[in-house]
Design a protein around this motif. Structure first.
Motif, PDB file in Angstrom:
ATOM      1  N   VAL A  58       0.847  -1.203   0.000  1.00 39.70           N
ATOM      2  CA  VAL A  58       0.000   0.000   0.000  1.00 39.70           C
ATOM      3  C   VAL A  58       0.880   1.250   0.000  1.00 39.70           C
ATOM      4  O   VAL A  58       0.631   2.206  -0.733  1.00 39.70           O
ATOM      5  CB  VAL A  58      -0.976  -0.021   1.198  1.00 39.70           C
ATOM      6  CG1 VAL A  58      -1.751   1.287   1.294  1.00 39.70           C
ATOM      7  CG2 VAL A  58      -1.931  -1.215   1.078  1.00 39.70           C
ATOM      8  N   TRP A  59       1.930   1.247   0.802  1.00 48.80           N
ATOM      9  CA  TRP A  59       2.838   2.395   0.867  1.00 48.80           C
ATOM     10  C   TRP A  59       3.490   2.655  -0.493  1.00 48.80           C
ATOM     11  O   TRP A  59       3.679   3.809  -0.886  1.00 48.80           O
ATOM     12  CB  TRP A  59       3.902   2.153   1.936  1.00 48.80           C
ATOM     13  CG  TRP A  59       4.791   3.324   2.159  1.00 48.80           C
ATOM     14  CD1 TRP A  59       4.547   4.419   2.922  1.00 48.80           C
ATOM     15  CD2 TRP A  59       6.082   3.532   1.568  1.00 48.80           C
ATOM     16  NE1 TRP A  59       5.606   5.287   2.847  1.00 48.80           N
ATOM     17  CE2 TRP A  59       6.558   4.775   2.030  1.00 48.80           C
ATOM     18  CE3 TRP A  59       6.867   2.778   0.703  1.00 48.80           C
ATOM     19  CZ2 TRP A  59       7.805   5.277   1.649  1.00 48.80           C
ATOM     20  CZ3 TRP A  59       8.100   3.286   0.320  1.00 48.80           C
ATOM     21  CH2 TRP A  59       8.557   4.522   0.797  1.00 48.80           C
ATOM     22  N   LEU A  60       3.791   1.599  -1.223  1.00 50.57           N
ATOM     23  CA  LEU A  60       4.401   1.740  -2.548  1.00 50.57           C
ATOM     24  C   LEU A  60       3.394   2.167  -3.622  1.00 50.57           C
ATOM     25  O   LEU A  60       3.783   2.454  -4.742  1.00 50.57           O
ATOM     26  CB  LEU A  60       5.068   0.429  -2.970  1.00 50.57           C
ATOM     27  CG  LEU A  60       6.375   0.097  -2.270  1.00 50.57           C
ATOM     28  CD1 LEU A  60       6.807  -1.332  -2.585  1.00 50.57           C
ATOM     29  CD2 LEU A  60       7.470   1.084  -2.673  1.00 50.57           C
ATOM     30  N   GLY A  61       2.096   2.171  -3.266  1.00 55.93           N
ATOM     31  CA  GLY A  61       1.114   2.681  -4.210  1.00 55.93           C
ATOM     32  C   GLY A  61       0.036   1.724  -4.654  1.00 55.93           C
ATOM     33  O   GLY A  61      -0.805   2.095  -5.486  1.00 55.93           O
ATOM     34  N   ALA A  62       0.030   0.497  -4.154  1.00 57.72           N
ATOM     35  CA  ALA A  62      -1.038  -0.432  -4.537  1.00 57.72           C
ATOM     36  C   ALA A  62      -2.359   0.054  -3.950  1.00 57.72           C
ATOM     37  O   ALA A  62      -2.418   0.484  -2.801  1.00 57.72           O
ATOM     38  CB  ALA A  62      -0.732  -1.839  -4.036  1.00 57.72           C
ATOM     39  N   ARG A  63      -3.387  -0.008  -4.739  1.00 57.53           N
ATOM     40  CA  ARG A  63      -4.725   0.388  -4.294  1.00 57.53           C
ATOM     41  C   ARG A  63      -5.428  -0.830  -3.686  1.00 57.53           C
ATOM     42  O   ARG A  63      -5.472  -1.888  -4.293  1.00 57.53           O
ATOM     43  CB  ARG A  63      -5.538   0.917  -5.468  1.00 57.53           C
ATOM     44  CG  ARG A  63      -6.920   1.408  -5.042  1.00 57.53           C
ATOM     45  CD  ARG A  63      -7.678   2.015  -6.172  1.00 57.53           C
ATOM     46  NE  ARG A  63      -6.997   3.238  -6.616  1.00 57.53           N
ATOM     47  CZ  ARG A  63      -7.302   3.877  -7.730  1.00 57.53           C
ATOM     48  NH1 ARG A  63      -8.237   3.425  -8.541  1.00 57.53           N
ATOM     49  NH2 ARG A  63      -6.653   4.975  -8.058  1.00 57.53           N
ATOM     50  N   VAL A  64      -5.971  -0.653  -2.485  1.00 56.98           N
ATOM     51  CA  VAL A  64      -6.666  -1.750  -1.800  1.00 56.98           C
ATOM     52  C   VAL A  64      -8.073  -1.883  -2.358  1.00 56.98           C
ATOM     53  O   VAL A  64      -8.810  -0.895  -2.442  1.00 56.98           O
ATOM     54  CB  VAL A  64      -6.718  -1.501  -0.280  1.00 56.98           C
ATOM     55  CG1 VAL A  64      -7.450  -2.642   0.428  1.00 56.98           C
ATOM     56  CG2 VAL A  64      -5.319  -1.321   0.293  1.00 56.98           C
ATOM     57  N   VAL A  65      -8.414  -3.103  -2.762  1.00 56.58           N
ATOM     58  CA  VAL A  65      -9.757  -3.401  -3.278  1.00 56.58           C
ATOM     59  C   VAL A  65     -10.250  -4.690  -2.638  1.00 56.58           C
ATOM     60  O   VAL A  65      -9.450  -5.523  -2.207  1.00 56.58           O
ATOM     61  CB  VAL A  65      -9.769  -3.540  -4.824  1.00 56.58           C
ATOM     62  CG1 VAL A  65      -9.395  -2.230  -5.502  1.00 56.58           C
ATOM     63  CG2 VAL A  65      -8.875  -4.666  -5.287  1.00 56.58           C
ATOM     64  N   PRO A  66     -11.569  -4.886  -2.600  1.00 58.28           N
ATOM     65  CA  PRO A  66     -12.089  -6.159  -2.089  1.00 58.28           C
ATOM     66  C   PRO A  66     -11.637  -7.325  -2.975  1.00 58.28           C
ATOM     67  O   PRO A  66     -11.388  -7.158  -4.171  1.00 58.28           O
ATOM     68  CB  PRO A  66     -13.612  -5.989  -2.168  1.00 58.28           C
ATOM     69  CG  PRO A  66     -13.854  -4.537  -2.349  1.00 58.28           C
ATOM     70  CD  PRO A  66     -12.631  -3.958  -2.984  1.00 58.28           C
ATOM     71  N   SER A  67     -11.579  -8.505  -2.391  1.00 61.42           N
ATOM     72  CA  SER A  67     -11.122  -9.691  -3.129  1.00 61.42           C
ATOM     73  C   SER A  67     -11.917  -9.940  -4.400  1.00 61.42           C
ATOM     74  O   SER A  67     -11.355 -10.300  -5.432  1.00 61.42           O
ATOM     75  CB  SER A  67     -11.204 -10.920  -2.220  1.00 61.42           C
ATOM     76  OG  SER A  67     -10.336 -10.750  -1.131  1.00 61.42           O
ATOM     77  N   ARG A  68     -13.221  -9.734  -4.354  1.00 60.60           N
ATOM     78  CA  ARG A  68     -14.048  -9.990  -5.546  1.00 60.60           C
ATOM     79  C   ARG A  68     -13.693  -9.047  -6.702  1.00 60.60           C
ATOM     80  O   ARG A  68     -13.922  -9.361  -7.860  1.00 60.60           O
ATOM     81  CB  ARG A  68     -15.525  -9.892  -5.203  1.00 60.60           C
ATOM     82  CG  ARG A  68     -15.985  -8.496  -4.853  1.00 60.60           C
ATOM     83  CD  ARG A  68     -17.451  -8.442  -4.433  1.00 60.60           C
ATOM     84  NE  ARG A  68     -17.818  -7.124  -4.000  1.00 60.60           N
ATOM     85  CZ  ARG A  68     -17.615  -6.643  -2.786  1.00 60.60           C
ATOM     86  NH1 ARG A  68     -17.041  -7.392  -1.868  1.00 60.60           N
ATOM     87  NH2 ARG A  68     -17.970  -5.418  -2.484  1.00 60.60           N
ATOM     88  N   GLU A  69     -13.096  -7.902  -6.372  1.00 60.27           N
ATOM     89  CA  GLU A  69     -12.706  -6.924  -7.396  1.00 60.27           C
ATOM     90  C   GLU A  69     -11.451  -7.368  -8.150  1.00 60.27           C
ATOM     91  O   GLU A  69     -11.250  -6.980  -9.313  1.00 60.27           O
ATOM     92  CB  GLU A  69     -12.476  -5.570  -6.715  1.00 60.27           C
ATOM     93  CG  GLU A  69     -12.334  -4.416  -7.642  1.00 60.27           C
ATOM     94  CD  GLU A  69     -13.651  -3.980  -8.266  1.00 60.27           C
ATOM     95  OE1 GLU A  69     -13.591  -3.085  -9.115  1.00 60.27           O
ATOM     96  OE2 GLU A  69     -14.709  -4.518  -7.932  1.00 60.27           O
TER      97      GLU A  69
END
Length: 85
Positions: A58-69
């Motif tokens: 997340v710190w490196l820039g990954a966007r958190v999304v629900p697993s189904r996404e």
């Protein structure tokens, strides 16, 4: 863009997340390398990353999304590689 789902998948005594790109596998491999994820963590179209690396992703820039996404994004990008039966 790189995406990660919250660590919720149990295996080998840990919880795991899926890390994907909706742009290319090259983008995904480059991001995983920055994260310090070994190439053996790549599984067809995503990386399995342990919960200990979630905050760094997340710190490196990954966007958190629900697993189904995760699967929806892979399909939309044409990058989904299903398991062979």
């Amino acid at each position: 863009m790189v995406y990660v789902d919250p660590p919720a998948w149990p295996a080998r005594g840990r919880l795991w997340s899926h890390l994907i790109s909706d742009v290319s596998y090259d983008e995904l491999h480059a991001f995983a390398e920055m994260l310090g994820a070994p190439r053996r963590g790549f599984d067809r179209d995503h990386y399995d990353i342990p919960s200990e690396r979630f905050a760094a992703a997340v710190w490196l820039g990954a966007r958190v999304v629900p697993s189904r996404e995760i699967v929806r994004l892979l399909h939309g990008a044409g990058l989904r590689r299903p398991k062979h039966r």
